[in-house]
Every structure is written in C-alpha cells, then in structure tokens.
Enzyme design. Structure first.
Site, PDB file in Angstrom:
ATOM      1  N   VAL A  64       0.851  -1.191   0.000  1.00 15.60           N
ATOM      2  CA  VAL A  64       0.000   0.000   0.000  1.00 15.60           C
ATOM      3  C   VAL A  64       0.881   1.233   0.000  1.00 15.60           C
ATOM      4  CG1 VAL A  64      -1.697   1.340   1.318  1.00 15.60           C
ATOM      5  CG2 VAL A  64      -1.898  -1.149   1.219  1.00 15.60           C
ATOM      6  N   GLY A 121       4.344   4.127   3.019  1.00 20.42           N
ATOM      7  CA  GLY A 121       3.937   2.887   2.369  1.00 20.42           C
ATOM      8  C   GLY A 121       4.094   1.738   3.331  1.00 20.42           C
ATOM      9  N   LYS A 122       3.589   0.597   2.984  1.00 23.77           N
ATOM     10  CA  LYS A 122       3.797  -0.597   3.812  1.00 23.77           C
ATOM     11  C   LYS A 122       3.456  -1.819   2.994  1.00 23.77           C
ATOM     12  CE  LYS A 122       4.860  -1.476   8.199  1.00 23.77           C
ATOM     13  NZ  LYS A 122       5.517  -0.545   9.128  1.00 23.77           N
ATOM     14  N   GLY A 123       4.076  -2.921   3.346  1.00 23.40           N
ATOM     15  CA  GLY A 123       3.793  -4.158   2.651  1.00 23.40           C
ATOM     16  C   GLY A 123       3.591  -5.279   3.630  1.00 23.40           C
ATOM     17  N   ASP A 135      10.161  -5.054   8.905  1.00 24.83           N
ATOM     18  CA  ASP A 135       9.097  -4.838   9.895  1.00 24.83           C
ATOM     19  C   ASP A 135       8.965  -6.172  10.649  1.00 24.83           C
ATOM     20  OD1 ASP A 135       7.000  -2.653  10.588  1.00 24.83           O
ATOM     21  OD2 ASP A 135       5.818  -4.481  10.534  1.00 24.83           O
TER      22      ASP A 135
END
Ligand code: GLU
Length: 421
Positions: free
Chosen positions: A60, A105-107, A146
């Site tokens: 995202v 952002g992040k995944g 993360d």
C-alpha cells in the site's frame, strides 16, 4: 465502551480527531486521508516437498506527496489489507513528523514465517519483490524490515530487484546488511529513537531515569534494544514479554537484559529462559499492567484497549509498536494524565535511519556510526521539541500534536503540488 479492532478505522479516527483540531475542510481531508495506491498479488513459491505454496502479498502506498513512499514489509499470519493500510497511513505521518522527505507505504504477506524452511522464506522474499517490481523502486517506494523480516530478507529483495533491472540498486530498500550498503546504527535505530523519546520526556517531567522502573512488551528487534538502552541508562526492567510468555522480577536490579538478548540470539525466543528471582505469570498480557513507571509496548497493534486501560499503572508509555493503543483506550489514559509518546513520533528513529541509509546509498559514501547517530538524534530531538511545543500551545495530547504537525506538512506539500488536470 468497547474498542474497534480494525487498525485502519482506528488510524482514520486519529486523523479525523486531528483534522477537527486543525479545522480542515472536506476537500483537504479528501486530498490526504485515503491511500493513493493498493497493489495485491498472488505470491507462488515452490515448497521443499515439490508442492506449490500460494500466499497473498500486499503493498500500500498511502502518500507520495512529500517524497517516495517508505515503509517496511511484514510477514505475519494476521496481515490483512486493513492492517497494511493502517501501517502505510502511519508511515506517511511518521515521516512527516520527523520531517524526512518521504511519504508512507507498507507491505505485508499473509504467512506464518515459522512454517517456512529457510529456502522457502528466501523464495517468498524474492518473489514478493518480483511481483511488486513495477510499484517499488529507489524513487518510488522503498521497503524496509518490519515484524518478522530482517536484514537477510532485505538482501534477497535487493538482489532480486537489482538483477531484474540490470543495475546495482541498493537504494531500493533499507535495513540491509552493512556489507550491501546498509547503514551502521540501523538495527538499533528504532529502539535508540524510543530511548531518546523516553529521555526527553523524563527531562520534561523532571524524572531521574536511574530511579525508574519499566516493563517491555515484545522482545524482537525493537523491544530488545529498547530494554537494553533503558537498562544501560539505569532503569530497572521489571518485566519483559515475548511470544513465549512474560518474564518478571521483583529484584532490585531487575531483569538481566543482556543475558536475555544472548538467550534469544541462541534460541530464537525467550522460551526456556530462567534466572534467579524471575517468574512467569500465567497471563503474558499482565506485563502491561505491572507497577512500573515506564511501559514500552513493542509488539503489535491493539494491545492496550478499554479492557485493560484502567489497569495500566505506568505514567509514561513509549509506543515502540505501531498502533498498540486503541483510540478509546488512548482517551482513557490521556484523561488519567498518562503521558504517551505516540508511535508516529516514538518509533520514528527506525525510518529516520532508513532515510539516512538511502541518502548514503545515493551518495555512494558511508558514514561512521557516530555520524549516523548524531544525525538521527538531531532529527528526533527536533521532532520531539516541536510536538511538545504544539501540545502545550494547543493543550492537546502528544498524539494529537504529532498528527497536527504531520498533517500540516503533508497537506502543504499536496496543495503546493496541486492537481494534475
Ligand atoms: N517498519 C518500520 C516502521 O514501522 C521501519 C520502516 C522503514 O524503515 O522504512 O517504522
């Protein structure tokens, strides 16, 4: 009062509260609240037994208003689109509050990494990058570690991306091993930032840290070094919890954090750790309710809710994790006068050193650890000063103050960029 456990709805509730304080218009809110781009992909891998394993991967990009999207990749069975949306949202405002020129952002991959062999983990990591290679990149969206991802995984991802593009592209990802363009100080950076936050708040409250006690929930990269830095500063660590349970003590000297870290280095978790005077309560969640001055939630979202908020005794909570306190619990604690260093400020040391890593990659020139720590300390101290100033000026919580500072920066960038047709 009950809690909403949907992380994105909770993140949006924080935003709406801050937007109200700022008196934002509907148009302004629409410009920056929702994520810019969501990509979901099937991630197939060949399992060791020859079977095909299919996983769901998400990336995202919440905002690129202030720079390329930035944020980690999480491997966890509870990953969901809403969780990744929330984490990407928090990254936007985390970068803005630290004032580093990046968006959010992040995944994530919905997977229990413990169920994968080392080879399967490598396949999953490489295939993730391949599937998202059009949406990520050094000027587009830069992933990082993360929950359950680490420097080795970043190395596989960098290798896959570089081989596919034909260039050596270390700046496409941060949190890499030092040998591949990682930054000195990155591994400990999030925790060093948490510690700086605690130190600054102790100064503000007139506390002598060496007289204080603490409990830490989570003993991964963030929780372990946060406990270590507090321990080294003379704080007595009374409790630590990890996935294997909680470890608590009444002894004057507290838990032996270096010994516990060494145990984890050998065994993966604290499972089996014993020491004189250390007991394990039946409920690991009770570590949050210990009679300590400082509490560091450094695990996952939604750990402090309306169910346990009243039982929290700490006067200072430093959010090492993202979103550990639900909005309703946050209000209860604030009304009780508990000081909360909010996630988007408290754990921004990690992404700050990620930014410094990216800068070093772009220059092809590498700094000493001392220089990295100095730059990071300056950035974080500036952010903490500004948030404290706004919180006092507007008589709002540190969380709302952090959002007020960050939202203004994101909005300003969006408005100046304007609308393309
Ligand atoms: N995953 C970390 C966070 O939540 C670090 C992100 C980064 O370094 O880009 O802040």
């Amino acid at each position: 009062m009950s809690d909403n456990m949907n992380a994105f709805q909770n993140a949006v509730a924080q935003f709406d509260e801050a937007a109200k304080i700022l008196g934002l218009s509907e148009n302004q809110i629409n410009l920056i609240k929702e994520p810019q781009k969501i990509t979901i992909s099937k991630i197939p891998i060949r399992r060791d037994n020859g079977d095909v394993g299919i996983f769901t991967g998400i990336r995202v990009q919440h905002s690129t208003a202030r720079g390329p999207a930035k944020g980690g990749i999480r491997f966890h069975p509870n990953v969901s689109l809403d969780e990744v949306k929330a984490l990407a949202f928090w990254m936007t405002f985390k970068c803005a509050v630290a004032n580093i020129p990046m968006g959010g952002g992040k995944g994530g991959v919905i997977v229990d990494p413990k169920s994968l062999s080392p080879h399967e983990l490598e396949s999953l990591s490489r295939r993730y990058v391949l599937e998202f290679s059009d949406v990520i990149g050094p000027d587009r969206d830069i992933p990082a570690p993360d929950v359950n991802t680490n420097a080795q995984i970043m190395a596989w991802m960098m290798d896959t991306f570089s081989l596919n593009k034909g260039d050596y592209l270390p700046a496409m990802i941060t949190g890499k091993p030092i040998e591949l363009g990682g930054s000195l100080g990155r591994k400990e950076a999030t925790s060093r930032g948490v510690f700086i936050g605690v130190m600054k708040m102790a100064e503000y409250l007139g506390w002598n840290l060496s007289e204080k006690t603490a409990a830490v929930q989570g003993f991964g990269n963030v929780g372990s070094y946060a406990a270590l830095f507090l321990h080294e500063a003379g704080v007595t660590i009374k409790g630590i919890a990890d996935i294997s349970g909680a470890y608590v003590t009444d002894s004057e000297q507290g838990l032996n954090v270096p010994e516990m870290m060494a145990w984890v280095a050998d065994h993966g978790t604290l499972q089996g750790y014993t020491a004189e005077g250390v007991t394990m309560p039946d409920d690991p969640m009770s570590v949050l309710e210990m009679n300590v001055d400082i509490l560091v939630p450094a695990a996952l979202e939604n750990q402090i809710t309306t169910r346990n908020a009243d039982a929290i005794k700490a006067q200072l909570i430093a959010e090492g994790a993202n979103g550990p306190i639900t909005p309703n619990a946050d209000h209860l604690l604030y009304e009780r006068g508990v000081h909360i260093i909010p996630d988007i400020l408290c754990n921004s040391g990690g992404v700050t050193v990620s930014y410094l890593e990216w800068v070093q990659n772009r220059m092809g020139y590498y700094w000493t650890e001392k220089r990295v720590n100095e730059e990071m300390t300056e950035i974080m101290s500036g952010a903490i000063r500004e948030v404290l100033r706004v919180s006092e000026e507007r008589k709002i919580s540190l969380r709302m103050a952090a959002f007020v500072v960050a939202i203004q920066r994101v909005l300003k960038a969006s408005e100046i960029r304007g609308m393309y047709l």
